[in-house]
Design a protein around this motif. Structure first.
Motif, PDB file in Angstrom:
ATOM      1  N   ILE A 141       0.871  -1.158   0.159  1.00 30.91           N
ATOM      2  CA  ILE A 141      -0.063   0.018  -0.051  1.00 30.91           C
ATOM      3  C   ILE A 141       0.780   1.103   0.014  1.00 30.91           C
ATOM      4  N   PHE A 142       2.110   1.048   0.701  1.00 29.72           N
ATOM      5  CA  PHE A 142       2.819   2.531   0.722  1.00 29.72           C
ATOM      6  C   PHE A 142       3.730   2.481  -0.345  1.00 29.72           C
ATOM      7  N   LEU A 143       3.790   1.485  -1.149  1.00 28.28           N
ATOM      8  CA  LEU A 143       4.490   1.682  -2.356  1.00 28.28           C
ATOM      9  C   LEU A 143       3.659   2.192  -3.413  1.00 28.28           C
ATOM     10  N   ALA A 144       2.280   1.696  -3.204  1.00 24.57           N
ATOM     11  CA  ALA A 144       1.316   2.387  -4.059  1.00 24.57           C
ATOM     12  C   ALA A 144       1.164   3.605  -4.246  1.00 24.57           C
ATOM     13  N   VAL A 145       1.434   4.259  -3.147  1.00 22.55           N
ATOM     14  CA  VAL A 145       0.986   5.977  -3.199  1.00 22.55           C
ATOM     15  C   VAL A 145       2.276   6.662  -4.054  1.00 22.55           C
ATOM     16  N   PRO A 146       3.491   6.294  -3.970  1.00 23.24           N
ATOM     17  CA  PRO A 146       4.313   6.676  -4.946  1.00 23.24           C
ATOM     18  C   PRO A 146       4.412   6.462  -6.308  1.00 23.24           C
ATOM     19  N   LEU A 147       3.647   5.183  -6.296  1.00 24.95           N
ATOM     20  CA  LEU A 147       3.358   4.730  -7.685  1.00 24.95           C
ATOM     21  C   LEU A 147       2.317   5.518  -8.252  1.00 24.95           C
ATOM     22  N   LEU A 148       1.251   5.648  -7.547  1.00 25.58           N
ATOM     23  CA  LEU A 148       0.256   6.566  -8.028  1.00 25.58           C
ATOM     24  C   LEU A 148       0.528   7.835  -8.452  1.00 25.58           C
ATOM     25  N   TRP A 149       1.348   8.298  -7.397  1.00 24.17           N
ATOM     26  CA  TRP A 149       1.753   9.768  -7.625  1.00 24.17           C
ATOM     27  C   TRP A 149       2.513  10.043  -9.028  1.00 24.17           C
ATOM     28  N   VAL A 150       3.398   9.025  -9.413  1.00 27.04           N
ATOM     29  CA  VAL A 150       4.158   9.114 -10.523  1.00 27.04           C
ATOM     30  C   VAL A 150       3.073   9.038 -11.760  1.00 27.04           C
ATOM     31  N   ALA A 151       2.398   7.773 -11.420  1.00 23.80           N
ATOM     32  CA  ALA A 151       1.181   7.664 -12.590  1.00 23.80           C
ATOM     33  C   ALA A 151       0.593   9.099 -12.907  1.00 23.80           C
ATOM     34  N   ALA A 152      -0.049   9.684 -11.666  1.00 26.12           N
ATOM     35  CA  ALA A 152      -0.962  10.714 -11.964  1.00 26.12           C
ATOM     36  C   ALA A 152      -0.270  12.063 -12.131  1.00 26.12           C
ATOM     37  N   ALA A 153       1.143  12.256 -11.699  1.00 21.77           N
ATOM     38  CA  ALA A 153       1.528  13.496 -11.935  1.00 21.77           C
ATOM     39  C   ALA A 153       2.697  13.574 -13.099  1.00 21.77           C
TER      40      ALA A 153
END
Lengths: 383, 286
Positions: B8-20
């Motif tokens: 879950i905590f890895l998903a946050v930065p991955l989501l950030w990279v994908a979104a931003a």
């Protein structure tokens, strides 16, 4: 801070939030934290909506702060002003929001009216909803440039004219022609807004910057624009820097980097009133004037509040002087000039003997002029 | 069981990279392929490569990109010349206990906004700025010397903006330099210059390479310095792109296409520079 676990039973000690919690628990906690963080935004938005909101996209000073407070308290409507620096970014923003408008009132300069109309940004103004419409000078309220298919498009607010600004100690004798901008004596000491100075250069060359006389002959319009563009490119070494906004011009003039400028911004008035050695003149070739209007956005979410606000602007006694002082331009109201000192009138206004040399952008000519001018601006920048 | 929270905590930065990062790139790619954007109300979007073709045929666009590449090259060279001695001094000449404070002093100006720092340069270099006032006071000039709104001012501003990208990799490389190698070279009779050219520089080549790539890429897209310090004759590709997005006549596709062209140019240069780096890394003191 300690967070009670979901399966916490009475009598047990609460445990701190731990990464070792079960995935379901972590997910629930994340959802709770997310909800807690977003709740204030949702509540604030609902509360504002309930109290009544009006969103205005305007240039700096176009909504005088005292009037805003007065209107908010009298109408119970919160006025949110989003600042626009110039027409291009404002139009870009409004076009991007077109399907779900966030703005109720936007600022439209007469010379860009057709782009706001063609892009479906603004709607015709229902003047019957403005009880104080008659307080606008008929020169502006009845003007052709503000009509599309007979419909009036915006409430004329303030009027700006292109002026030649010069530093009195360094520019001698006082200039009276746009030609001074090409004088080699002022190499790298000149600044202008390319789009507007192209029109001034057309005036200098005897061409028609309203484009009305070219409606039947677009090739002649292209030739006139190209000739003005080429003159600017040939004399680009005159220019220390092009500016887009009044603040940039102010920096160039007060920093001593520019001593001659073309502008319709309110900067010269501000500098003159501050006692700095600058003067402004409408050159003998004439000048273009631009009327800034407040228009109602198509699909405005708070249309009724928008009309109440516009009518209040026209009705409020003394607003003309306040608007001139905050926006830096004379108003288009019948009482324009009332409440201003003679010094302020001289700094903001156009002398009577120069009024005959002022020309207004024509709506009919805009479709032809915009594409030519925008292309030429790029070419001058790159040239 | 413990893998889930980590994921879950890895998903946050991955989501950030994908979104931003990835999201805006996809949106830009889409916009760059439209004939107009946003189009007229009610009209269907039409696909076109015209925005990319405009780069080849439009007025001065290629020159503007070349100017940006030249500016980035000059910035990288000047930054290297300025940052290397600074990093060398802090890493090798300052006592370990004081290094943190010295480094902090060097980094301190970067805590303020880039725009504020550019305005500080304007106040310094304007005709009525501090530097011209000093020159007039010293009797070195009677009339102000135009220092702003030219290539020199833009170069100074961009170097000021990106210097940290060069300084920190160099400091990291110099800090890890084994002092016994320098002592050995000295014992073997190598002079100061010889030690620098044959030991220090080759062993810090990785820092130079990473600093060069980072600084070059950062300076290629810098906007505030050329926008605030540049003059009529110094358009960069970044300012051209911003102008296209700000134009009232719907130039978003061109702005988006030019953004991609800048991205490709930057990537090509970075790959080229990185290709040189392994050669530098293999160099050993002789």
């Amino acid at each position: 801070m300690r967070i009670e676990p979901e399966d916490h039973t009475p009598g047990e000690t609460a445990v701190p939030l731990s990464l070792d919690a079960s995935p379901r628990l972590v997910t629930r906690r994340a959802a709770l934290v997310g909800a807690a963080l977003t709740a204030p935004c949702i509540l604030r938005a609902r509360s504002a909506s309930a109290a009544g909101v009006l969103n205005v996209t305007a240039y700096d000073g176009f909504v005088p702060p005292d009037f805003r407070k007065q209107f908010e308290s009298a109408a119970g409507t919160e006025v949110r002003v989003r600042l626009a620096a110039s027409q291009a970014p404002e139009l870009t923003l409004l076009v991007a929001e077109r399907d779900h408008p966030l703005t109720d009132i936007c600022t439209v300069v007469g010379s860009r009216l057709h782009q706001f109309v063609d892009n479906g940004i603004i709607e015709p103004l229902d003047t019957s909803r403005l009880n104080n419409w008659s307080r606008i000078n008929p020169l502006y309220s009845e003007a052709d440039w503000n009509r599309v298919n007979g419909a009036i498009m915006g409430v004329p607010l303030v009027v700006g004219a292109d002026v030649l600004v010069y530093q009195t100690q360094e520019v001698t004798p006082p200039p009276d022609s746009w030609g001074a901008m090409f004088d080699p004596k002022y190499k790298r000491r000149v600044t202008y807004d390319i789009e507007d100075f192209l029109l001034c250069t057309m005036l200098l060359r005897g061409a028609d910057p309203t484009f009305v006389s070219y409606l039947a002959n677009p090739a002649a319009a292209a030739r006139a624009v190209d000739a003005a563009r080429d003159l600017l490119i040939r004399h680009k070494s005159q220019v220390v820097r092009f500016f887009d906004e009044g603040s940039e011009l102010e920096q160039l003039l007060t920093g001593g980097d520019a001593v001659l400028a073309q502008t319709y911004a309110s900067t010269p008035a501000k500098l003159i009133l501050a006692g700095l050695p600058f003067r402004r003149v409408i050159p003998k070739e004439g000048s273009m004037a631009f009327v800034y209007t407040f228009a109602v956005v198509q699909g405005a979410p708070h249309r009724d509040a928008a009309y109440r606000f516009l009518d209040a602007m026209l009705a409020t006694p003394g607003l003309s002087a306040a608007l001139t002082r905050s926006a830096g331009y004379m108003t288009s109201f019948k009482e324009s000039g009332a409440g201003l000192t003679e010094v302020e009138k001289a700094a903001y206004g156009v002398p009577d003997d120069a009024l005959g040399r002022i020309r207004f952008a024509s709506y009919q000519g805009q479709a032809l002029s915009s594409a030519l001018i925008d292309r030429a601006v790029e070419q001058v920048k790159a040239g | 069981v413990r893998r889930w929270p980590r994921l879950i905590f890895l998903a946050v930065p991955l989501l950030w990279v994908a979104a931003a990062h990835v999201g805006p790139l996809i949106a830009m790619a889409r916009i760059s392929a439209f004939a107009t954007y946003p189009g007229p109300p009610g009209a269907a979007a039409t696909w076109s490569a015209a925005a990319y073709a405009a780069f080849l045929h439009g007025p001065g666009y290629r020159a503007s990109l070349l100017h940006s590449l030249a500016l980035a090259t000059a910035t990288t060279a000047v930054s290297l010349l300025l940052a290397y001695p600074l990093a060398y001094h802090v890493a090798l000449r300052v006592a370990p206990a004081r290094r943190g404070r010295r480094l902090m002093l060097l980094v301190a100006p970067f805590w303020t906004s880039e725009v504020l720092r550019m305005f500080a340069i304007v106040l310094l270099l304007a005709n009525r700025g501090a530097l011209n006032a000093l020159l007039r006071w010293a009797g070195l000039t009677r009339s102000p010397i135009p220092l702003l709104y030219g290539t020199g001012a833009v170069l100074a501003g961009v170097v000021y903006t990106v210097l940290l990208s060069m300084l920190l990799p160099l400091y990291a490389a110099l800090d890890q330099l084994p002092p016994d190698l320098l002592e050995a070279a000295s014992d073997l009779g190598a002079g100061a210059w010889s030690r620098f050219w044959r030991v220090t520089l080759p062993l810090t080549a990785r820092g130079v390479a990473s600093g060069t790539i980072l600084t070059f890429l950062a300076s290629l897209g810098v906007f505030a310095a050329p926008a605030l310090l540049g003059g009529a004759g110094t358009p960069t590709f970044a300012t051209t792109i911003v102008d296209l997005f700000g134009a009232a006549s719907g130039r978003w596709p061109m702005g988006a296409a030019f953004g991609f062209i800048l991205l490709l140019a930057g990537t090509a240069c970075a790959v080229g520079l990185a290709a040189l780096a392994p050669g530098l890394r293999r160099t050993r003191p002789t």
